[in-house]
Motif scaffolding. Structure first.
Motif, PDB file in Angstrom:
ATOM      1  N   ASP A 175       0.822  -1.211   0.000  1.00 56.23           N
ATOM      2  CA  ASP A 175       0.000   0.000   0.000  1.00 56.23           C
ATOM      3  C   ASP A 175       0.860   1.267   0.000  1.00 56.23           C
ATOM      4  O   ASP A 175       0.460   2.299  -0.538  1.00 56.23           O
ATOM      5  CB  ASP A 175      -0.914   0.013   1.233  1.00 56.23           C
ATOM      6  CG  ASP A 175      -1.792  -1.223   1.308  1.00 56.23           C
ATOM      7  OD1 ASP A 175      -2.466  -1.531   0.298  1.00 56.23           O
ATOM      8  OD2 ASP A 175      -1.790  -1.892   2.354  1.00 56.23           O
ATOM      9  N   VAL A 176       2.006   1.195   0.645  1.00 52.97           N
ATOM     10  CA  VAL A 176       2.973   2.292   0.720  1.00 52.97           C
ATOM     11  C   VAL A 176       4.351   1.662   0.665  1.00 52.97           C
ATOM     12  O   VAL A 176       4.484   0.427   0.698  1.00 52.97           O
ATOM     13  CB  VAL A 176       2.810   3.105   2.028  1.00 52.97           C
ATOM     14  CG1 VAL A 176       1.411   3.698   2.133  1.00 52.97           C
ATOM     15  CG2 VAL A 176       3.112   2.233   3.249  1.00 52.97           C
ATOM     16  N   MET A 177       5.408   2.474   0.597  1.00 53.73           N
ATOM     17  CA  MET A 177       6.747   1.893   0.614  1.00 53.73           C
ATOM     18  C   MET A 177       7.728   2.840   1.301  1.00 53.73           C
ATOM     19  O   MET A 177       7.463   4.038   1.459  1.00 53.73           O
ATOM     20  CB  MET A 177       7.223   1.553  -0.798  1.00 53.73           C
ATOM     21  CG  MET A 177       7.586   2.728  -1.659  1.00 53.73           C
ATOM     22  SD  MET A 177       8.160   2.175  -3.300  1.00 53.73           S
ATOM     23  CE  MET A 177       8.920   3.690  -3.914  1.00 53.73           C
ATOM     24  N   ILE A 178       8.842   2.270   1.713  1.00 55.24           N
ATOM     25  CA  ILE A 178       9.954   3.031   2.282  1.00 55.24           C
ATOM     26  C   ILE A 178      11.052   3.111   1.232  1.00 55.24           C
ATOM     27  O   ILE A 178      11.388   2.113   0.591  1.00 55.24           O
ATOM     28  CB  ILE A 178      10.500   2.362   3.555  1.00 55.24           C
ATOM     29  CG1 ILE A 178       9.397   2.178   4.592  1.00 55.24           C
ATOM     30  CG2 ILE A 178      11.648   3.184   4.128  1.00 55.24           C
ATOM     31  CD1 ILE A 178       8.854   3.454   5.163  1.00 55.24           C
ATOM     32  N   ALA A 179      11.624   4.298   1.049  1.00 58.07           N
ATOM     33  CA  ALA A 179      12.685   4.490   0.066  1.00 58.07           C
ATOM     34  C   ALA A 179      13.749   5.414   0.635  1.00 58.07           C
ATOM     35  O   ALA A 179      13.490   6.185   1.576  1.00 58.07           O
ATOM     36  CB  ALA A 179      12.120   5.080  -1.232  1.00 58.07           C
ATOM     37  N   ALA A 180      14.942   5.335   0.087  1.00 60.26           N
ATOM     38  CA  ALA A 180      16.017   6.244   0.484  1.00 60.26           C
ATOM     39  C   ALA A 180      15.721   7.635  -0.061  1.00 60.26           C
ATOM     40  O   ALA A 180      15.446   7.799  -1.252  1.00 60.26           O
ATOM     41  CB  ALA A 180      17.351   5.744  -0.035  1.00 60.26           C
ATOM     42  N   LEU A 181      15.790   8.643   0.793  1.00 55.17           N
ATOM     43  CA  LEU A 181      15.519  10.008   0.353  1.00 55.17           C
ATOM     44  C   LEU A 181      16.533  10.442  -0.700  1.00 55.17           C
ATOM     45  O   LEU A 181      16.163  11.134  -1.668  1.00 55.17           O
ATOM     46  CB  LEU A 181      15.559  10.952   1.559  1.00 55.17           C
ATOM     47  CG  LEU A 181      15.258  12.418   1.271  1.00 55.17           C
ATOM     48  CD1 LEU A 181      13.868  12.596   0.655  1.00 55.17           C
ATOM     49  CD2 LEU A 181      15.374  13.241   2.554  1.00 55.17           C
ATOM     50  N   ALA A 182      17.792  10.047  -0.554  1.00 50.78           N
ATOM     51  CA  ALA A 182      18.809  10.428  -1.542  1.00 50.78           C
ATOM     52  C   ALA A 182      18.448   9.891  -2.918  1.00 50.78           C
ATOM     53  O   ALA A 182      18.624  10.571  -3.933  1.00 50.78           O
ATOM     54  CB  ALA A 182      20.178   9.911  -1.111  1.00 50.78           C
ATOM     55  N   GLY A 183      17.930   8.658  -2.971  1.00 50.40           N
ATOM     56  CA  GLY A 183      17.534   8.086  -4.253  1.00 50.40           C
ATOM     57  C   GLY A 183      16.363   8.815  -4.871  1.00 50.40           C
ATOM     58  O   GLY A 183      16.329   9.039  -6.091  1.00 50.40           O
ATOM     59  N   LEU A 184      15.392   9.195  -4.046  1.00 46.69           N
ATOM     60  CA  LEU A 184      14.264   9.964  -4.567  1.00 46.69           C
ATOM     61  C   LEU A 184      14.747  11.289  -5.157  1.00 46.69           C
ATOM     62  O   LEU A 184      14.288  11.714  -6.222  1.00 46.69           O
ATOM     63  CB  LEU A 184      13.247  10.225  -3.456  1.00 46.69           C
ATOM     64  CG  LEU A 184      12.514   9.002  -2.882  1.00 46.69           C
ATOM     65  CD1 LEU A 184      11.639   9.411  -1.704  1.00 46.69           C
ATOM     66  CD2 LEU A 184      11.667   8.319  -3.957  1.00 46.69           C
ATOM     67  N   ARG A 185      15.697  11.923  -4.486  1.00 50.94           N
ATOM     68  CA  ARG A 185      16.216  13.194  -4.986  1.00 50.94           C
ATOM     69  C   ARG A 185      16.949  13.007  -6.309  1.00 50.94           C
ATOM     70  O   ARG A 185      16.807  13.825  -7.218  1.00 50.94           O
ATOM     71  CB  ARG A 185      17.154  13.808  -3.952  1.00 50.94           C
ATOM     72  CG  ARG A 185      16.426  14.450  -2.775  1.00 50.94           C
ATOM     73  CD  ARG A 185      17.396  15.010  -1.760  1.00 50.94           C
ATOM     74  NE  ARG A 185      16.672  15.698  -0.690  1.00 50.94           N
ATOM     75  CZ  ARG A 185      17.216  16.044   0.470  1.00 50.94           C
ATOM     76  NH1 ARG A 185      18.490  15.766   0.710  1.00 50.94           N
ATOM     77  NH2 ARG A 185      16.494  16.668   1.380  1.00 50.94           N
ATOM     78  N   ARG A 186      17.743  11.945  -6.413  1.00 55.05           N
ATOM     79  CA  ARG A 186      18.495  11.719  -7.654  1.00 55.05           C
ATOM     80  C   ARG A 186      17.557  11.576  -8.847  1.00 55.05           C
ATOM     81  O   ARG A 186      17.896  11.972  -9.962  1.00 55.05           O
ATOM     82  CB  ARG A 186      19.352  10.460  -7.526  1.00 55.05           C
ATOM     83  CG  ARG A 186      20.550  10.595  -6.604  1.00 55.05           C
ATOM     84  CD  ARG A 186      21.261   9.271  -6.464  1.00 55.05           C
ATOM     85  NE  ARG A 186      22.114   9.251  -5.275  1.00 55.05           N
ATOM     86  CZ  ARG A 186      22.495   8.145  -4.650  1.00 55.05           C
ATOM     87  NH1 ARG A 186      22.085   6.969  -5.093  1.00 55.05           N
ATOM     88  NH2 ARG A 186      23.280   8.211  -3.604  1.00 55.05           N
ATOM     89  N   LEU A 187      16.404  10.999  -8.615  1.00 59.65           N
ATOM     90  CA  LEU A 187      15.461  10.761  -9.698  1.00 59.65           C
ATOM     91  C   LEU A 187      14.455  11.896  -9.862  1.00 59.65           C
ATOM     92  O   LEU A 187      13.587  11.833 -10.729  1.00 59.65           O
ATOM     93  CB  LEU A 187      14.719   9.445  -9.450  1.00 59.65           C
ATOM     94  CG  LEU A 187      15.580   8.174  -9.490  1.00 59.65           C
ATOM     95  CD1 LEU A 187      14.769   6.961  -9.041  1.00 59.65           C
ATOM     96  CD2 LEU A 187      16.161   7.945 -10.874  1.00 59.65           C
ATOM     97  N   GLY A 188      14.572  12.933  -9.024  1.00 56.65           N
ATOM     98  CA  GLY A 188      13.648  14.057  -9.122  1.00 56.65           C
ATOM     99  C   GLY A 188      12.307  13.810  -8.467  1.00 56.65           C
ATOM    100  O   GLY A 188      11.320  14.485  -8.783  1.00 56.65           O
ATOM    101  N   TYR A 189      12.257  12.871  -7.509  1.00 60.17           N
ATOM    102  CA  TYR A 189      10.994  12.499  -6.876  1.00 60.17           C
ATOM    103  C   TYR A 189      10.952  12.882  -5.399  1.00 60.17           C
ATOM    104  O   TYR A 189      10.169  12.309  -4.637  1.00 60.17           O
ATOM    105  CB  TYR A 189      10.756  10.992  -6.994  1.00 60.17           C
ATOM    106  CG  TYR A 189      10.552  10.490  -8.397  1.00 60.17           C
ATOM    107  CD1 TYR A 189       9.700  11.154  -9.274  1.00 60.17           C
ATOM    108  CD2 TYR A 189      11.192   9.338  -8.849  1.00 60.17           C
ATOM    109  CE1 TYR A 189       9.508  10.679 -10.567  1.00 60.17           C
ATOM    110  CE2 TYR A 189      10.996   8.858 -10.135  1.00 60.17           C
ATOM    111  CZ  TYR A 189      10.158   9.537 -10.985  1.00 60.17           C
ATOM    112  OH  TYR A 189       9.960   9.076 -12.264  1.00 60.17           O
ATOM    113  N   GLU A 190      11.746  13.829  -4.958  1.00 62.51           N
ATOM    114  CA  GLU A 190      11.759  14.174  -3.542  1.00 62.51           C
ATOM    115  C   GLU A 190      10.365  14.581  -3.062  1.00 62.51           C
ATOM    116  O   GLU A 190       9.982  14.326  -1.913  1.00 62.51           O
ATOM    117  CB  GLU A 190      12.744  15.302  -3.275  1.00 62.51           C
ATOM    118  CG  GLU A 190      12.837  15.668  -1.806  1.00 62.51           C
ATOM    119  CD  GLU A 190      13.862  16.751  -1.531  1.00 62.51           C
ATOM    120  OE1 GLU A 190      14.041  17.105  -0.353  1.00 62.51           O
ATOM    121  OE2 GLU A 190      14.487  17.250  -2.496  1.00 62.51           O
TER     122      GLU A 190
END
Length: 319
Positions: A175-190
């Motif tokens: 339903d939801v997920m945990i992700a690394a914030l640094a990875g989200l930023r690298r992909l433009g998804y912060e």
């Protein structure tokens, strides 16, 4: 290649995922700025982890993301490889003859909660009981059980961008997920981070937010090229964190955390380390400090404290 003055081409191996290619591009910019006459030849290496769709534990954990790259490096098919430090096994669990040549500046070490697109923002504490939280990391699974026992951890696989797409489509199995914030930023998804998790409570992985470039130990010429591209403070932090994990003989399947900080004024490095209880019990914690010139020893001290406190029990080993 014998020296930077005779350098023409360097072959750099990387996984072909969007995140890996983004961090490779950033390293490439720094490399070309220092060596404008050099050619950086990017070699995409598909890992066992990229091919395997089942649990990583079945193929040796996150080391499955580095084994093919290691073979390319040891067979001299590439001169260097790039990876996220948290995905790289420790020395006790690794092919000999490979060393870190460059460490890029550390990014954010925190994890984030990600909800499907269009879902109202929420925190982990606000999610209803039984919410399925996607993550395959033993550290995150143990933290969920300890901090949010009403939630249900489910394993997920795939690159960060594909996981996000499946989450939005309702096909992730969570339903939801945990992700690394640094990875989200690298992909433009912060902006997809519904909650950024407090690292003093939601303990970071060793090497979180850090990208490294490795080379063969018997290739000092490549090492000389990579060394000037290292961010010194991040190298200190990484050495301390990896030493703590190595002392525990921990790896990618270990529910453990090591997070180092550096006081620039005093030159003191501090390592907060923990071994988590996979069943959700209280973690064992340790803290060690010392001069940054002895970062490795400080990390070892933190790891030994945990072993002396009985970490083998939580690690599933005999004392």
């Amino acid at each position: 290649m014998t020296s930077s003055t005779t350098l023409t081409t360097v072959r750099l191996g990387t996984r072909p995922s969007p995140m890996a290619l983004e961090q490779t591009d950033r390293f490439g910019d720094a490399f070309r700025a220092r060596y404008p006459e050099a050619v950086l030849d990017i070699v995409e290496i598909v890992s066992e982890g990229d091919r395997h769709r089942g649990p990583l534990s079945a193929i040796g954990g996150k080391g499955a993301f580095t084994r093919n790259a290691d073979r390319y490096l040891l067979d001299d098919l590439v001169q260097a490889t790039i990876a996220c430090a948290k995905d790289v096994p420790g020395p006790h669990d690794r092919s000999p003859g490979i060393i870190i040549g460059a460490v890029l500046p550390r990014e954010d070490t925190r994890d984030a909660l990600v909800l499907p697109a269009g879902h109202p923002a929420a925190t982990l504490a606000e999610l209803p009981p039984g919410t399925r939280v996607g993550t395959s990391a033993p550290r995150r699974s143990a933290l969920l059980k300890a901090l949010h026992p009403k939630l249900v951890q489910v394993p997920i696989r795939g690159n960060a961008d594909s996981r996000l797409s499946k989450l939005d489509e309702g096909t992730l199995g969570a339903d939801v997920m945990i992700a690394a914030l640094a990875g989200l930023r690298r992909l433009g998804y912060e902006g997809r981070a519904s909650e950024i998790l407090d690292p003093t409570v939601w303990l970071p992985a060793a090497g979180a937010g850090t990208v490294i470039v490795e080379h063969r130990a018997d290739d000092p010429a490549t090492g000389e090229l990579l060394a000037p591209l290292t961010h010194g403070p991040t190298r200190i932090l990484l050495d301390a964190e990896r030493a703590a994990l190595a002392t525990l003989q921990g790896g990618c399947l270990t529910a453990a955390s090591a997070h180092a900080t550096l006081d620039a004024a005093s030159g003191v490095v501090t390592v907060h380390a923990a071994v988590l209880d996979p069943t959700g019990g209280a973690p064992l914690r340790a803290c060690a400090s010392g001069p940054s010139t002895s970062a490795h020893e400080v990390g070892q001290d933190a790891g030994r404290q945990l072993l002396n406190a009985g970490a083998e029990r939580l690690l599933g080993r005999s004392a």
